[in-house]
Design a protein around this motif. Structure first.
Motif, short mmCIF file in Angstrom:
data_model
loop_
_atom_site.label_atom_id
_atom_site.label_comp_id
_atom_site.label_asym_id
_atom_site.label_seq_id
_atom_site.Cartn_x
_atom_site.Cartn_y
_atom_site.Cartn_z
N PHE A 1 -22.05 5.18 -18.31
CA PHE A 1 -21.30 5.71 -19.58
C PHE A 1 -19.70 5.54 -18.98
N GLY A 2 -19.38 4.71 -18.29
CA GLY A 2 -17.92 4.45 -17.98
C GLY A 2 -17.40 5.41 -17.00
N GLY A 3 -18.34 5.86 -16.10
CA GLY A 3 -18.01 7.02 -15.14
C GLY A 3 -17.48 8.33 -15.56
N ASN A 4 -17.80 8.80 -16.88
CA ASN A 4 -17.40 10.06 -17.48
C ASN A 4 -18.56 10.95 -17.88
N LYS A 5 -19.59 10.43 -17.42
CA LYS A 5 -20.87 11.61 -17.67
C LYS A 5 -21.51 11.74 -16.18
N PRO A 6 -21.48 13.14 -15.79
CA PRO A 6 -22.47 13.47 -14.36
C PRO A 6 -23.33 12.89 -14.15
N THR A 7 -23.99 12.60 -12.85
CA THR A 7 -25.21 12.12 -12.72
C THR A 7 -26.24 13.17 -12.91
N HIS A 8 -27.42 12.87 -13.32
CA HIS A 8 -28.65 13.38 -13.89
C HIS A 8 -29.00 14.53 -12.93
N GLY A 9 -29.08 15.85 -13.12
CA GLY A 9 -29.24 16.57 -12.27
C GLY A 9 -28.12 17.46 -11.57
N ILE A 10 -26.82 17.19 -11.95
CA ILE A 10 -25.75 17.49 -11.28
C ILE A 10 -25.16 18.38 -12.49
N GLY A 11 -24.45 19.49 -11.98
CA GLY A 11 -23.91 20.45 -12.62
C GLY A 11 -24.43 21.70 -13.54
N VAL A 12 -23.67 22.38 -14.12
CA VAL A 12 -24.15 23.73 -14.90
C VAL A 12 -24.18 23.53 -16.20
N GLU A 13 -25.00 23.69 -17.16
CA GLU A 13 -25.01 23.62 -18.45
C GLU A 13 -24.54 24.81 -19.16
N GLU A 14 -23.57 24.90 -19.90
CA GLU A 14 -22.96 26.17 -20.59
C GLU A 14 -22.63 25.85 -21.97
#
Length: 526
Positions: free
Chosen positions: A477-490
């Motif tokens: 996605f052009g380097g604009n989406k976090p790797t799956h499983g990374i981050g916190v959903e808010e």
């Protein structure tokens, strides 16, 4: 007086204060009712007041202003700019009527169809949300809710016709010597039963009251079609942002106030203050600049609505130079944040034609004390963004780069993090002097989808920058989406107010799955 209460009452004042500081205002009220000693030695934390076109908020604000002790503790005023409406037009309603899809005529005394529609949609939304939130009280009936809503409309009209809220603001500026921050927002009501601010007016609503959530500022609606922000000289349209002219004009009249922070906050709604304020000088613009020029003015947050700038104005509100002049009038700024709301579907993927050089907006050379810089939902080129970050002073403590739209083949979040790490030298600073990077991105990269959810990758981004962690953005996605499983959903409509307890907090759900998620949640106390 019970023995347990007597022990608490016998605590030294310093210890009692240390205990009370951890209690909510609701708990403090209960504690004060237990005995006379605790009532006299514990005080509510009334460091914030609310104003809006509702007499209850005005009444409470004036009562605090008349209290010789409490009035000196108020440091923040929230102007709730949401007003109740007399109608909610339905998208394509005229077309539906022409096609014969009309509804039966409304009987006299029945709630109008637009109110009944909002009532039904709110009820359905509550059903969908019950896995997160359990309502304690059933809805009032449709008729009961409408009857109460009609009373609210009458009360609101009385305030608007008398300008009682503007008069209360004038009185507050005279009576609150410690007042330093004014927040103007259309999002106080949040969602049904989940207000972002529990104002006295909202707390006075009957339990189970089901009503159309007001916001007043125009919100982009894909079902209606493209929207264009009207010129600020359009007096009728200007009334949608009623709070802003009242606040800045009143601050200009009174020179003795100590307000040093202005926050225009859409609270996650797809709206903002009209960017057309910055087309050319006007009364409100001049008064805002005058406020920014005051010695010690330290914070400006601007959420701007810019829909239509891409049709024929060529982003004139941002290229005019007046926004830069306004921001440059405040050399003592500690915090500055700009969030721009626009329907970028109208120009995708031709972002390059609509990209505005950041130095034409931000006079970073003027800000030698800056501690926080924020840019959100704006079209950028990576080299231009890096050049701006490199020019920020060493006093910088945090930088927000959220929901940015990178010009095609001109950068990405992934590459930006690499360049920050390798070229800005932030990693070489002492640990307590490294700027913390804040990054939020939409969960979906499809701009036409309603951006309710977003991903917070702050922790992972800073580990990559300073602790040899992995880059949270991958090449997909052009380097604009976090790797799956990374981050916190808010959730966008639950933006946290960083200073106060009575603004609804984030609801965090880790994006990690399975046993690894459970272990991480347990470790972090979620």
């Amino acid at each position: 007086m019970s023995s347990s209460t007597s022990y608490i009452a016998k605590l030294a004042p310093e210890l009692l204060a240390a205990v009370v500081v951890h209690l909510s205002n609701r708990d403090i009220k209960s504690l004060r009712l237990t005995c006379r000693i605790l009532s006299e030695n514990t005080r509510l934390r009334l460091d914030r007041v609310f104003l809006s076109a509702h007499p209850r908020n005005i009444e409470v604000a004036r009562a605090i202003a008349d209290h010789e002790t409490l009035r000196r503790e108020v440091v923040e005023l929230i102007w709730d700019d949401a007003r109740f409406v007399h109608d909610i037009p339905r998208p394509n309603e005229e077309f539906l009527l022409q096609m014969g899809s009309s509804t039966p005529p409304r009987d006299e005394g029945d709630p109008p169809r637009w109110f009944a529609r909002a009532y039904r949609e709110n009820s359905e939304s509550l059903q969908h949300r019950k896995y997160r939130f359990k309502r304690r009280n059933p809805d009032l009936s449709l008729s009961e809710s409408w009857n109460y809503y009609e009373k609210l409309l009458e009360l609101q009209e009385e305030v608007l016709s008398s300008a009682a809220d503007a008069d209360a603001l004038s009185y507050a500026l005279e009576r609150f010597p410690s007042l330093r921050r004014i927040v103007i927002t259309p999002g106080a009501h949040g969602r049904l039963d989940e207000p972002l601010y529990k104002t006295p007016a909202i707390k006075s609503f009957p339990r189970g009251f089901n009503y159309p959530i007001p916001h007043s500022w125009p919100i982009h609606d894909h079902a209606v079609g493209p929207y264009e922000v009207p010129p600020w000289t359009d007096e009728t349209a200007k009334k949608q942002w009623r709070g802003f002219p009242i606040v800045v004009n009143e601050l200009a009249k009174q020179k003795g106030h100590n307000v040093s922070e202005i926050v225009i906050d859409a609270k996650g709604l797809q709206t903002g203050l009209s960017c057309r304020v910055f087309d050319h000088p006007c009364e409100e613009y001049d008064n805002l600049v005058g406020l920014l020029r005051r010695p010690g003015f330290s914070r400006i947050d601007l959420a701007l609505l810019a829909d239509g700038q891409y049709y024929h104005d060529d982003w004139s509100s941002f290229r005019s130079g007046y926004l830069k002049q306004a921001l440059g009038a405040a050399p003592d700024l500690l915090r500055v944040r700009l969030r721009v709301q626009a329907d970028y579907d109208q120009v995708y993927p031709e972002f390059d034609k609509h990209c505005i050089p950041l130095r034409t907006i931000f006079p970073v050379d003027r800000w030698q004390k800056l501690q926080h810089f924020g840019l959100s939902n704006f079209i950028v080129k990576q080299p231009d963004l890096l050049s701006l970050l490199a020019a920020l002073p060493t006093t910088l403590q945090s930088v927000e780069l959220s929901f940015l739209k990178f010009v095609l083949n001109s950068g990405s979040y992934r590459d930006t993090l690499v360049d920050i790490r390798d070229t800005l030298g932030w990693r070489d600073r002492a640990a307590n002097e490294r700027p913390r990077v804040i990054i939020h991105v939409y969960e979906s990269l499809l701009m036409s989808s309603e951006p309710r959810k977003y991903m917070c990758v702050d922790e992972q981004a800073n580990r990559f920058l300073y602790d040899d962690g992995a880059n949270p953005f991958n090449n997909r996605f052009g380097g604009n989406k976090p790797t799956h499983g990374i981050g916190v959903e808010e959730f966008l409509h639950e933006f946290r107010d960083e200073n106060y307890e009575n603004c609804r907090p984030y609801r965090r759900v880790t994006a990690l799955k399975g046993s690894r998620a459970k272990a991480k949640n347990k470790l972090e106390g979620r």
